[in-house]
Design a protein around this motif. Structure first.
Motif, short mmCIF file in Angstrom:
data_model
loop_
_atom_site.label_atom_id
_atom_site.label_comp_id
_atom_site.label_asym_id
_atom_site.label_seq_id
_atom_site.Cartn_x
_atom_site.Cartn_y
_atom_site.Cartn_z
N GLU A 387 -7.04 -2.15 -7.63
CA GLU A 387 -6.53 -0.79 -7.71
C GLU A 387 -6.09 -0.27 -6.34
OE1 GLU A 387 -9.22 1.88 -9.79
OE2 GLU A 387 -8.44 3.48 -8.49
N SER A 388 -6.87 -0.61 -5.30
CA SER A 388 -6.58 -0.08 -3.96
C SER A 388 -5.19 -0.49 -3.48
CB SER A 388 -7.65 -0.54 -2.97
OG SER A 388 -7.56 -1.93 -2.82
N LEU A 389 -4.73 -1.67 -3.91
CA LEU A 389 -3.40 -2.11 -3.49
C LEU A 389 -2.31 -1.29 -4.18
CD1 LEU A 389 -4.01 -5.96 -3.51
CD2 LEU A 389 -3.81 -4.45 -1.54
N LEU A 390 -2.55 -0.94 -5.42
CA LEU A 390 -1.60 -0.07 -6.13
C LEU A 390 -1.58 1.30 -5.45
CD1 LEU A 390 -2.16 -2.37 -8.25
CD2 LEU A 390 -1.84 -0.65 -10.01
N GLU A 391 -2.77 1.71 -5.08
CA GLU A 391 -2.93 2.98 -4.38
C GLU A 391 -2.12 3.00 -3.08
OE1 GLU A 391 -6.12 5.06 -5.46
OE2 GLU A 391 -4.51 6.43 -4.90
N THR A 392 -2.21 1.90 -2.33
CA THR A 392 -1.48 1.80 -1.07
C THR A 392 0.02 1.98 -1.30
OG1 THR A 392 -3.13 0.21 -0.35
CG2 THR A 392 -1.12 0.33 0.96
N ILE A 393 0.52 1.33 -2.33
CA ILE A 393 1.95 1.46 -2.63
C ILE A 393 2.27 2.90 -3.04
CG2 ILE A 393 3.82 0.72 -4.15
CD1 ILE A 393 2.49 -1.99 -4.36
N HIS A 394 1.44 3.41 -3.94
CA HIS A 394 1.64 4.77 -4.44
C HIS A 394 1.73 5.75 -3.28
CE1 HIS A 394 0.43 8.49 -6.69
NE2 HIS A 394 1.29 7.98 -7.55
N ASP A 395 0.82 5.60 -2.29
CA ASP A 395 0.79 6.52 -1.16
C ASP A 395 1.99 6.35 -0.23
OD1 ASP A 395 -1.53 7.43 -2.16
OD2 ASP A 395 -2.85 6.43 -0.71
N ALA A 396 2.55 5.14 -0.21
CA ALA A 396 3.63 4.87 0.73
C ALA A 396 5.00 5.34 0.23
CB ALA A 396 3.68 3.38 1.04
N ILE A 397 5.04 5.77 -1.01
CA ILE A 397 6.33 6.22 -1.56
C ILE A 397 6.68 7.60 -1.01
CG2 ILE A 397 7.60 6.75 -3.69
CD1 ILE A 397 5.59 4.93 -5.18
N GLY A 398 7.86 7.69 -0.39
CA GLY A 398 8.28 8.96 0.20
C GLY A 398 8.72 9.96 -0.87
N PRO A 399 8.82 11.25 -0.47
CA PRO A 399 9.18 12.29 -1.45
C PRO A 399 10.55 12.07 -2.09
CG PRO A 399 9.08 13.19 0.80
CD PRO A 399 8.56 11.80 0.87
N GLN A 400 11.48 11.44 -1.34
CA GLN A 400 12.81 11.22 -1.91
C GLN A 400 12.92 9.84 -2.55
OE1 GLN A 400 14.65 13.86 -1.82
NE2 GLN A 400 13.23 14.88 -0.42
N GLY A 401 11.83 9.13 -2.60
CA GLY A 401 11.90 7.75 -3.10
C GLY A 401 12.07 6.79 -1.93
N THR A 402 11.63 5.56 -2.12
CA THR A 402 11.67 4.55 -1.06
C THR A 402 12.12 3.24 -1.69
OG1 THR A 402 9.72 5.65 -0.15
CG2 THR A 402 10.26 3.50 0.78
N THR A 403 12.90 2.48 -0.96
CA THR A 403 13.33 1.19 -1.53
C THR A 403 12.16 0.21 -1.50
OG1 THR A 403 14.03 0.26 0.56
CG2 THR A 403 15.67 1.51 -0.68
N THR A 404 12.23 -0.80 -2.36
CA THR A 404 11.14 -1.79 -2.38
C THR A 404 11.04 -2.50 -1.03
OG1 THR A 404 12.70 -3.29 -3.46
CG2 THR A 404 11.08 -2.24 -4.86
N ASP A 405 12.19 -2.79 -0.41
CA ASP A 405 12.14 -3.47 0.89
C ASP A 405 11.37 -2.63 1.91
OD1 ASP A 405 13.44 -5.65 -0.01
OD2 ASP A 405 15.44 -5.01 0.67
N ASP A 406 11.66 -1.33 1.93
CA ASP A 406 10.94 -0.46 2.87
C ASP A 406 9.45 -0.42 2.54
OD1 ASP A 406 13.08 0.11 4.40
OD2 ASP A 406 13.60 2.00 3.38
N LEU A 407 9.14 -0.42 1.25
CA LEU A 407 7.73 -0.37 0.86
C LEU A 407 7.00 -1.64 1.30
CD1 LEU A 407 7.78 1.26 -2.68
CD2 LEU A 407 6.77 2.19 -0.61
N VAL A 408 7.67 -2.77 1.18
CA VAL A 408 7.04 -4.02 1.63
C VAL A 408 6.73 -3.92 3.12
CG1 VAL A 408 7.39 -6.49 2.01
CG2 VAL A 408 8.07 -5.46 -0.14
N ARG A 409 7.70 -3.37 3.88
CA ARG A 409 7.48 -3.23 5.32
C ARG A 409 6.33 -2.27 5.60
NH1 ARG A 409 12.89 -4.36 5.89
NH2 ARG A 409 13.58 -2.25 5.36
#
Ligand code: ADP
Ligand code: MG
Length: 704
Positions: A387-409
């Motif tokens: 769950e914590s990994l999903l959480e990390t992704i969830h938290d990293a999403i910016g208010p306008q949306g973020t591309t998957t490439d940026d999220l991986v970074r």
């Protein structure tokens, strides 16, 4: 282990069923004359040519004719189809059948047409014109049955088209696919709940061969069935002797060879845990038997060849992954062997159920050891990230949306892990992903359902392992697992617990003195207080001479000697249900040391400790980065990405639902020239090959 069921839309080549035009049969005229007098037994005879109902068919048919919603759970081969076909005819109009496999659909349509019924089907394997004709026939009221694949209901306008002329009955076949607690969840089934109201008020009958009480409840609530008539029956298979044997992986092949050496134990299905092992085992067995491999990584031509040779008796051993079996009807399978612990009891039961359809004596042998559980846990960790990994992704999403490439970074996760986690987040609504792979934050209530799903997967593995360890009658354990309504609850008399003398793979030895003494201490303890838990008793007796595993082996010997009966019990702990075994003395029985036969397996080392480990500790995660691409592969990679984007836009799904990055890069690295080499790319199975194989190969050929 490896999920090898990626053949939801199975390929069978063209020229399946031919439409037969028939004279309106006499029963139809009769039915039209007195439509309000449904005489089920007459129709059974006149339309289907059967003399009598099989158990439970008549009461289920009557409920459907009445207009009740029905949940029907009976094993494969019990005759579930009749329970919508007969009422469908009686009710008049068209019965809509939702079915997940093209091959199954084609078979059913062919059979119904052969009976003079007007049946049609719409699925991705048919020419557009044929599907259009089927729609027209449906709207004109010229069909008794229309079969559709669940994903059809996602095609814009299709459910509305169906709703223009409502079906008089809706049948959902393989209904367990709707439940994420089932062993074969298909996301396409999920939307059924949303689409069905449009097609009501017809009654709905949901049919499946594999549903635990949890899955049963889930089907009822997902399909929004009302005042449901539930018929859950027939799980006891009296002609299958079940044997569960502990063997190290390195010993299993030899055991399989021994079992199959007796010609009376063939034809046989050997279930192997991975594609690789299915091939290796098939190769070994081919030296002595007519054997072939079957798994989702083989081309459809190779698969159907193997299947057809097996059905026609040209080969008598098929070594398969779980991809083999759905819809297979071979009556004389004498033995089903598993060379590793299956991932769930539901899957296991389905697979052993393919033995002895002809009613003759058959055997199911499971070869396993505690290490198998570890493999399942490894795959669980990989496929259901924490769950914590999903959480990390969830938290990293910016208010306008973020591309998957940026999220991986931003999250610094390995790409394949990231994709798994994002997919889960998306499935549970925590992220919205558009076809350009821009991720936006979704609802915040994704955690609970995800945790629940993960816990459920873990419970399935636990239960499978407990089943392998139990000293209770195997068949009774299975029947209890499915919550059969009318089962007598008696031991089967033929499994390795009930009938040790007839075991084929299990080996026994005489007890040593310490074991004999422990046996009598156990009996005394049970005289004092019956129904004790095994672990508790081991502690209470302050057992010094025997460790827990040996103590367990003595209980097993007492159970096989008939002096004790072992039952399963469970308690809840931290939201998980912990299963344990109770031992009950049967006071009317007596035992002498000569009756005690101890399983002759070398003692398991450290298994008990492993079993008690906390779920917090987990194996090393294998981190697989994407391969670095060079030259032509880079061009192919770019071309594939461009194509994927178009396809995602067209299908209105996130790009990773078309192909994951890992698979896409795998194709670019491998540069496959034909279907066979495409199938060797990790992540590619029959459904992707069927849907996109031509396109993918064309892109590679063009860009290389
Ligand atoms: P299920 O869907 O439960 O796996 P099917 O509906 O495919 O099973 O039926 C299995 C077989 O049993 C089919 O060949 C079918 O024709 C046959 N069958 C069903 N009902 C009867 C009956 N009342 N009498 C004889 N054969 C039957
Ligand atoms: Mg069926």
């Amino acid at each position: 282990m490896e999920q090898d069921t990626g053949d939801s839309e199975d390929a069978r080549g063209p020229g399946w069923a031919t439409v037969t035009t028939v004279e309106a049969p006499a029963w139809r005229a009769a039915l039209l004359r007195d439509a309000n007098v449904p005489r089920l037994p007459e129709l059974l005879r006149d339309v289907f040519g059967f003399d009598s109902f099989r158990p439970y068919q008549e009461e289920v048919c009557a409920a459907v004719v009445r207009g009740d919603d029905v949940l029907l759970v009976m094993p494969t081969g019990a005759g579930k189809s009749l329970c919508y076909q007969l009422p469908g005819i009686t009710r008049g109009g068209t019965t809509l059948v939702v079915s997940p496999l093209i091959a199954l659909m084609e078979d059913q349509v062919e059979q119904l047409q052969a009976l003079g019924l007007r049946a049609e089907r719409i699925h991705s394997g048919r020419a557009r014109a044929d599907s259009r004709n089927a729609c027209r026939d449906y709207l004109d009221g010229n069909l008794d049955f229309l079969f559709i694949a669940p994903e059809r209901l996602r095609v814009p306008g299709f459910p509305e088209m169906l709703a223009k002329r409502k079906p008089t009955l809706i049948a959902i076949d393989e209904a367990h696919c709707i439940s994420q607690w089932g062993h074969d969840f298909r996301p396409d089934y999920r939307m059924l709940g949303d689409r069905l109201p449009l097609l009501r008020p017809a009654p709905v009958i949901a049919l499946t061969a594999t549903a635990t009480p949890t899955v049963q409840d889930d089907i009822v609530s997902e399909l929004r069935l009302v005042s449901t008539f539930r018929s859950i029956h027939g799980f006891r298979r009296t002609n299958i002797a079940v044997e569960v044997v502990e063997r190290k992986p390195s010993e299993r092949l030899a055991v399989v060879k021994n079992i199959l050496a007796d010609a009376a134990r063939r034809p046989a299905i050997v279930y192997a845990p991975t594609r690789k092992e299915s091939e290796e085992t098939a190769k070994e067995l081919s030296k002595r038997f007519h054997a072939a491999a079957y798994h989702a990584g083989l081309t459809s031509a190779v698969r159907s060849e193997a299947q057809s040779l097996f059905l026609r008796g040209k080969i008598d051993v098929i070594v398969a992954t779980t991809a083999f079996g759905m819809g297979i009807d071979k009556a004389n399978v004498r033995t089903v062997i598993h060379t590793a612990l299956p991932a769930s009891i539901e899957g296991y039961y389905q697979e052993i159920g393919r033995a002895g359809r002809d009613g003759l004596a058959s055997r199911a042998i499971l070869l396993q050891s505690f290490g198998d559980t570890k493999t399942h846990e490894f795959f669980l960790e990989r496929d259901y990230p924490e769950e914590s990994l999903l959480e990390t992704i969830h938290d990293a999403i910016g208010p306008q949306g973020t591309t998957t490439d940026d999220l991986v970074r931003k999250t610094r996760m390995p790409r394949d892990l990231f994709e798994k986690a994002l997919e889960k987040l998306w499935v549970h609504g925590g992220a919205l992903v558009d076809f350009d792979d821009v991720v936006r934050r979704g609802a915040s209530d994704w955690r609970r359902p995800y945790e629940k799903q993960r816990a459920h997967k873990r419970t399935q593995i636990d239960k499978m392992q407990r089943y392998a360890e139990t000293h209770a009658c195997r068949m009774l354990s299975l029947v209890t697992h499915f919550g059969d309504q009318n089962d007598p609850g008696t031991p089967c008399g033929s499994c390795d617990v009930c009938a040790e003398a007839t075991c084929v793979a299990q080996e026994f030895r005489a007890p040593i003195q310490q074991e004999i003494e422990a046996a009598y201490r156990i009996i005394d303890a049970l005289v004092e207080r019956n129904g004790r838990a095994i672990g508790q008793m081991h502690r209470d007796l302050g057992e010094k001479s025997l460790d827990r595993d040996s103590f367990d082996a003595v209980i097993g010997a007492l159970a096989r000697a008939g002096v004790v009966r072992v039952s399963q019990d469970a308690f809840e702990k931290e939201g998980r249900s912990i299963v344990f075994q109770r031992v009950h003395l049967r006071p009317e029985m007596h035992v002498t040391p000569g009756d005690l036969r101890i399983i002759a397996t070398p003692k398991r080392k450290g298994s008990r400790a492993g079993r008690e480990r906390k779920s917090g500790s987990r194996g090393e995660r294998e981190v697989m980065e994407l391969p670095a691409l060079t030259g032509a592969s880079l061009v192919v990679d770019a071309a594939l990405r461009a194509w994927r984007k178009e396809e995602a836009r067209f299908r209105k799904v996130p790009a990773f639902r078309i192909l994951t990055d890992k698979t896409l890069t795998g194709i670019a690295a491998a540069m496959p020239r034909d279907e066979a080499s495409l199938l060797r790319v990790s992540g590619i199975g029959p459904s992707i090959t069927e849907r996109y194989g031509k396109v993918l190969l064309a892109i590679v050929a063009r860009s290389a």
